[in-house]
Design a protein around this motif. Sequence first.
Motif, PDB file in Angstrom:
ATOM      1  N   GLY A 257       0.845  -1.344   0.240  1.00 49.39           N
ATOM      2  CA  GLY A 257       0.056  -0.008   0.059  1.00 49.39           C
ATOM      3  C   GLY A 257       0.813   1.389   0.125  1.00 49.39           C
ATOM      4  O   GLY A 257       0.091   2.445  -0.014  1.00 49.39           O
ATOM      5  N   GLY A 258       2.239   1.180   0.242  1.00 52.22           N
ATOM      6  CA  GLY A 258       2.987   2.327   0.157  1.00 52.22           C
ATOM      7  C   GLY A 258       3.378   2.804  -1.323  1.00 52.22           C
ATOM      8  O   GLY A 258       3.120   1.976  -2.297  1.00 52.22           O
ATOM      9  N   TYR A 259       3.942   3.811  -1.441  1.00 51.26           N
ATOM     10  CA  TYR A 259       4.319   4.355  -2.790  1.00 51.26           C
ATOM     11  C   TYR A 259       5.950   4.504  -2.695  1.00 51.26           C
ATOM     12  O   TYR A 259       6.560   4.958  -1.783  1.00 51.26           O
ATOM     13  CB  TYR A 259       3.635   5.486  -3.060  1.00 51.26           C
ATOM     14  N   ARG A 260       6.559   4.312  -4.022  1.00 53.77           N
ATOM     15  CA  ARG A 260       7.873   4.541  -4.146  1.00 53.77           C
ATOM     16  C   ARG A 260       8.018   5.365  -5.533  1.00 53.77           C
ATOM     17  O   ARG A 260       8.118   4.750  -6.626  1.00 53.77           O
ATOM     18  CB  ARG A 260       8.737   3.415  -4.234  1.00 53.77           C
ATOM     19  N   ILE A 261       8.053   6.509  -5.169  1.00 48.99           N
ATOM     20  CA  ILE A 261       7.893   7.591  -6.492  1.00 48.99           C
ATOM     21  C   ILE A 261       9.104   7.983  -6.938  1.00 48.99           C
ATOM     22  O   ILE A 261       9.883   8.359  -6.286  1.00 48.99           O
ATOM     23  CB  ILE A 261       6.926   8.807  -6.260  1.00 48.99           C
ATOM     24  N   PRO A 262       9.550   7.781  -8.297  1.00 49.29           N
ATOM     25  CA  PRO A 262      10.882   8.105  -8.909  1.00 49.29           C
ATOM     26  C   PRO A 262      10.833   9.701  -8.906  1.00 49.29           C
ATOM     27  O   PRO A 262       9.698  10.428  -9.192  1.00 49.29           O
ATOM     28  CB  PRO A 262      10.951   7.743 -10.217  1.00 49.29           C
ATOM     29  N   GLY A 263      12.118  10.260  -8.588  1.00 46.33           N
ATOM     30  CA  GLY A 263      12.326  11.804  -8.845  1.00 46.33           C
ATOM     31  C   GLY A 263      13.762  11.966  -9.271  1.00 46.33           C
ATOM     32  O   GLY A 263      14.640  11.122  -9.345  1.00 46.33           O
ATOM     33  N   GLU A 264      13.949  13.223  -9.468  1.00 44.50           N
ATOM     34  CA  GLU A 264      15.354  13.543  -9.859  1.00 44.50           C
ATOM     35  C   GLU A 264      15.692  15.099  -9.244  1.00 44.50           C
ATOM     36  O   GLU A 264      14.946  15.761  -9.362  1.00 44.50           O
ATOM     37  CB  GLU A 264      15.752  13.751 -11.185  1.00 44.50           C
ATOM     38  N   PHE A 265      16.978  14.991  -8.841  1.00 48.99           N
ATOM     39  CA  PHE A 265      17.400  16.255  -8.361  1.00 48.99           C
ATOM     40  C   PHE A 265      18.603  16.873  -9.519  1.00 48.99           C
ATOM     41  O   PHE A 265      19.434  16.184 -10.054  1.00 48.99           O
ATOM     42  CB  PHE A 265      17.995  16.383  -7.029  1.00 48.99           C
ATOM     43  N   VAL A 266      18.885  18.031  -9.573  1.00 48.87           N
ATOM     44  CA  VAL A 266      19.979  18.782 -10.282  1.00 48.87           C
ATOM     45  C   VAL A 266      20.593  19.626  -9.156  1.00 48.87           C
ATOM     46  O   VAL A 266      20.064  20.483  -8.493  1.00 48.87           O
ATOM     47  CB  VAL A 266      19.759  19.719 -11.381  1.00 48.87           C
ATOM     48  N   VAL A 267      21.855  19.321  -8.812  1.00 44.35           N
ATOM     49  CA  VAL A 267      22.837  20.148  -7.775  1.00 44.35           C
ATOM     50  C   VAL A 267      23.940  20.852  -8.654  1.00 44.35           C
ATOM     51  O   VAL A 267      24.754  20.141  -9.428  1.00 44.35           O
ATOM     52  CB  VAL A 267      23.172  19.326  -6.728  1.00 44.35           C
ATOM     53  N   VAL A 268      24.245  21.921  -8.340  1.00 40.36           N
ATOM     54  CA  VAL A 268      25.144  22.628  -9.054  1.00 40.36           C
ATOM     55  C   VAL A 268      25.976  23.549  -8.039  1.00 40.36           C
ATOM     56  O   VAL A 268      25.402  23.895  -7.223  1.00 40.36           O
ATOM     57  CB  VAL A 268      24.657  24.085 -10.161  1.00 40.36           C
ATOM     58  N   VAL A 269      27.328  23.386  -8.045  1.00 35.35           N
ATOM     59  CA  VAL A 269      28.265  24.157  -7.195  1.00 35.35           C
ATOM     60  C   VAL A 269      29.138  25.013  -8.240  1.00 35.35           C
ATOM     61  O   VAL A 269      29.401  24.445  -9.207  1.00 35.35           O
ATOM     62  CB  VAL A 269      29.250  23.247  -6.470  1.00 35.35           C
ATOM     63  N   ALA A 270      29.473  26.237  -7.877  1.00 39.37           N
ATOM     64  CA  ALA A 270      30.023  27.523  -8.677  1.00 39.37           C
ATOM     65  C   ALA A 270      30.920  28.223  -7.788  1.00 39.37           C
ATOM     66  O   ALA A 270      30.778  28.119  -6.413  1.00 39.37           O
ATOM     67  CB  ALA A 270      29.147  27.877  -9.619  1.00 39.37           C
ATOM     68  N   ALA A 271      31.495  28.883  -8.324  1.00 38.40           N
ATOM     69  CA  ALA A 271      32.423  30.165  -7.396  1.00 38.40           C
ATOM     70  C   ALA A 271      32.336  31.405  -8.224  1.00 38.40           C
ATOM     71  O   ALA A 271      32.050  31.595  -9.487  1.00 38.40           O
ATOM     72  CB  ALA A 271      33.783  29.583  -7.325  1.00 38.40           C
ATOM     73  N   ARG A 272      32.189  32.465  -7.442  1.00 38.60           N
ATOM     74  CA  ARG A 272      32.373  33.894  -7.893  1.00 38.60           C
ATOM     75  C   ARG A 272      33.826  33.864  -8.221  1.00 38.60           C
ATOM     76  O   ARG A 272      34.853  33.800  -7.473  1.00 38.60           O
ATOM     77  CB  ARG A 272      31.999  34.856  -6.740  1.00 38.60           C
TER      78      ARG A 272
END
Length: 298
Positions: A257-272
């Motif tokens: 009865g539970g759910y396992r829903i796919p997802g995606e993140f985008v992570v960016v690191v940068a510098a000044r």
Amino acid sequence: MEARVQRRVQRYGWDLAAHDYERLWQAQLGPAQADMLARVGLRAGERVVDVACGTGLVSFAAAAAVGATGRVLGVDISGAMVDAAQRRADALAVGHVAFARMDAEALDLGDASFDVALCGLGLMYVPDPALAVRELCRVVRPGGRVGLAVWGERSRCGWAAVFPIVDAEVASDVCPLFFGLGTGDALARLCGDAGLVRVELRRLATTLVYDDGEEACDAAFVGGPVALAWSRFDPVTRGRVRAKYLAAISSWRQPDGGYRIPGEFVVVVAARADGDDGDDRADNANASDFSRRPDHAA
């Protein structure tokens, strides 16, 4: 949607979502937040601003990383979120972290006041993400770092049906550009356009785990970006919307009865980019940069 209206929708929607936000989203957002913090490499004594801080999940982790000699300021457009975070800071007696209500597109902070600027899962909600990134760049000292996280491609986020389902019941789109920054290299290009350098983008596949349909629906409607619209639905509309959403995520329902829903993140690191005057300007920052400030958000 007009920018002023979009800001008000987000402000009052997240005010409503504040009470349930951590219960429904802390575990789900954890992988993106942890990756962003790890890659930005916080060091003891650094000054950090956490924009769109919510209830402070990233802010408190950052405070632990920089230690008592560092400083962390969390800012958010939602007063309820900020108040919840500040109450926790006071209760825990964490004196080197503070919170204030502020608009990500108009930070009431001095130039080059911070070593690091963070925005974890917040840029999708602002009317002008490019302006918000420029603000992050402005408040970071030359040579300082920026860490960002957004949701990824719409096609890789199984819960994305929540937006068209809700939009069918309201006069205008709730989050019209929500998945734009997660498409291709859009977020990296935004950083480059703002003048950031050493831009690195990573995609993270994730799974959103819910015990049952009620919890999955609560996350989608009660504790998320459509909370304001949900609060105005009558019981009949709520029933119809929940049924449509459960149908949309039915393929990820588990035998228990539970759910396992796919997802995606985008992570960016940068510098000044480095500058000769960076250290001097950073040294001019004072304790007032980290105190409570007046309401300046729209």
